[in-house]
Design an enzyme around this catalytic site. Structure first.
Site, short mmCIF file in Angstrom:
data_model
loop_
_atom_site.label_atom_id
_atom_site.label_comp_id
_atom_site.label_asym_id
_atom_site.label_seq_id
_atom_site.Cartn_x
_atom_site.Cartn_y
_atom_site.Cartn_z
N GLU A 1 6.12 -47.62 42.86
CA GLU A 1 7.11 -47.28 42.08
C GLU A 1 6.58 -46.23 40.97
O GLU A 1 7.71 -45.52 40.54
CB GLU A 1 7.59 -48.33 41.04
CG GLU A 1 8.46 -49.51 41.76
CD GLU A 1 9.61 -48.69 42.68
OE1 GLU A 1 10.33 -48.26 41.78
OE2 GLU A 1 9.85 -48.94 43.75
N PRO B 1 9.08 -37.41 42.18
CA PRO B 1 10.57 -37.12 42.16
C PRO B 1 11.00 -36.53 40.88
O PRO B 1 12.11 -35.97 40.64
CB PRO B 1 11.23 -38.21 42.78
CG PRO B 1 10.38 -39.21 42.83
CD PRO B 1 9.12 -38.79 42.47
N ARG C 1 -0.21 -20.47 54.65
CA ARG C 1 0.50 -19.49 55.27
C ARG C 1 0.52 -18.03 54.63
O ARG C 1 0.95 -17.14 55.25
CB ARG C 1 1.83 -19.84 56.08
CG ARG C 1 2.83 -20.19 55.11
CD ARG C 1 4.11 -20.67 55.69
NE ARG C 1 4.68 -19.60 56.36
CZ ARG C 1 5.00 -19.28 57.42
NH1 ARG C 1 4.32 -20.04 58.51
NH2 ARG C 1 5.83 -18.32 57.87
N ASP D 1 9.51 -14.33 55.50
CA ASP D 1 9.87 -15.56 55.48
C ASP D 1 11.02 -15.72 54.55
O ASP D 1 11.18 -14.88 53.52
CB ASP D 1 8.71 -16.67 54.78
CG ASP D 1 7.89 -17.23 55.92
OD1 ASP D 1 8.11 -16.90 57.15
OD2 ASP D 1 6.70 -17.61 55.42
N1 ADE Z 1 6.91 -39.25 45.70
C1 ADE Z 1 8.11 -39.54 45.80
N2 ADE Z 1 9.12 -39.03 45.89
C2 ADE Z 1 8.56 -37.78 46.02
C3 ADE Z 1 9.45 -36.35 45.95
N3 ADE Z 1 10.77 -36.54 46.20
N4 ADE Z 1 8.69 -35.19 45.73
C4 ADE Z 1 7.21 -35.54 45.55
N5 ADE Z 1 6.80 -36.56 45.70
C5 ADE Z 1 7.25 -37.56 45.66
#
Ligand code: ADE
Length: 269
Positions: A128, A99, A166, A181
């Protein structure tokens, strides 16, 4: 191009490689995918891949050592040196899904989709997080699927592989489809227009619903103009940030600006 995926759950990824239009890209080898089960590179009777975080706190952290061993095996399989000289140009990029990464976008996808490109080593994090020392030593780029937390990077890896597949020539039945797209620069970065198919009149739950008549007219210029107007309007409504970007890049036409004025969208979108 070749993608090596380091994951604790290869069985999550495997099914996606064999279904839908993108399977052609994977089956033909246009996009080669090799799955590397991380647990095979863990040692000890329990084949541990994680441990508690130093400093305390919830959850577990993925160990650097099994990840590094697996990463080295991938590099050896690609005929690359097990170690990279710090500061040397990246031969094959290593991507960690997290994230904390750059948001996955058409721009990122097209960077990896270039035919003849090296692909990447994709690392799917779990728990985590991943011991920062592996990230510092081996990861070149972090990619996020969005501003939310997944249980692991596998879904993000599949998203990248699908989007890359794709874009490969000959993968979609109609070569124009990928170019049409949403987000594709061929459409000036606008969202896609609505699509309709048979029947011309559908008896929906609220009564008869017709296809916009222009689409049945056979008049290609008018159809194109209608689609463009729909794309501009929908993008203005749903993603004003994309419309502003298209404007800043000089991609909006005078007819688009006129439509936006008529619809009451001001220039400061
Ligand atoms: N792993 C955990 N959360 C993630 C996310 N938002 N994007 C990519 N990999 C992740």
């Amino acid at each position: 191009m070749r993608f090596d995926v380091i994951t604790l759950f290869p069985e999550l990824i495997e099914p996606y490689l064999t279904v839908g239009v993108t399977r052609r890209a994977f089956a033909s080898g246009a996009v080669q995918v090799r799955l590397w089960p991380l647990r095979d590179f863990a040692e000890g009777p329990y084949r541990r891949v994680d441990d508690r975080p130093f400093g305390g706190g919830p959850g577990m952290v993925m160990l650097a050592e099994p990840l590094h061993r697996c990463w080295q095996a991938v590099r050896a399989d690609r005929g690359l040196a097990a170690c990279r000289v710090p500061g040397a140009p990246v031969d094959v990029p290593t991507v960690l899904f997290s994230p904390a990464g750059e948001r996955l976008s058409h721009t990122v996808v097209s960077r990896y989709a270039q035919p003849g490109g090296a692909g990447a080593i994709l690392v799917c994090g779990r728990y985590e997080g991943v011991d920062q020392r592996f990230i510092d030593a081996c990861v070149d780029e972090q990619i996020s699927l969005g501003d939310f937390v997944l249980s692991g990077g596998e879904i993000a890896a599949v998203a990248l592989l699908d989007a890359v597949a794709r874009l490969q020539p000959g993968v979609l039945g109609d070569q124009a489809s990928a170019e049409q797209d949403s987000f594709n620069p061929a459409l000036d970065g606008l969202l896609d227009c609505p699509h309709y198919t048979r029947p011309e009149v559908w008896e929906g739950p609220g009564g008869a619903m017709s296809v916009p008549s222009v689409l049945l007219s056979g008049h290609h210029a008018q159809i194109e103009a209608w689609r463009r107007a729909q794309r501009v309007q929908i993008t203005a409504q749903r993603r004003p940030d994309l419309l502003a970007q298209a404007r800043a890049q000089g991609r909006l036409r005078p007819s688009d600006e006129q439509l936006l004025r008529e619809l009451g969208y001001n220039r400061e979108l």
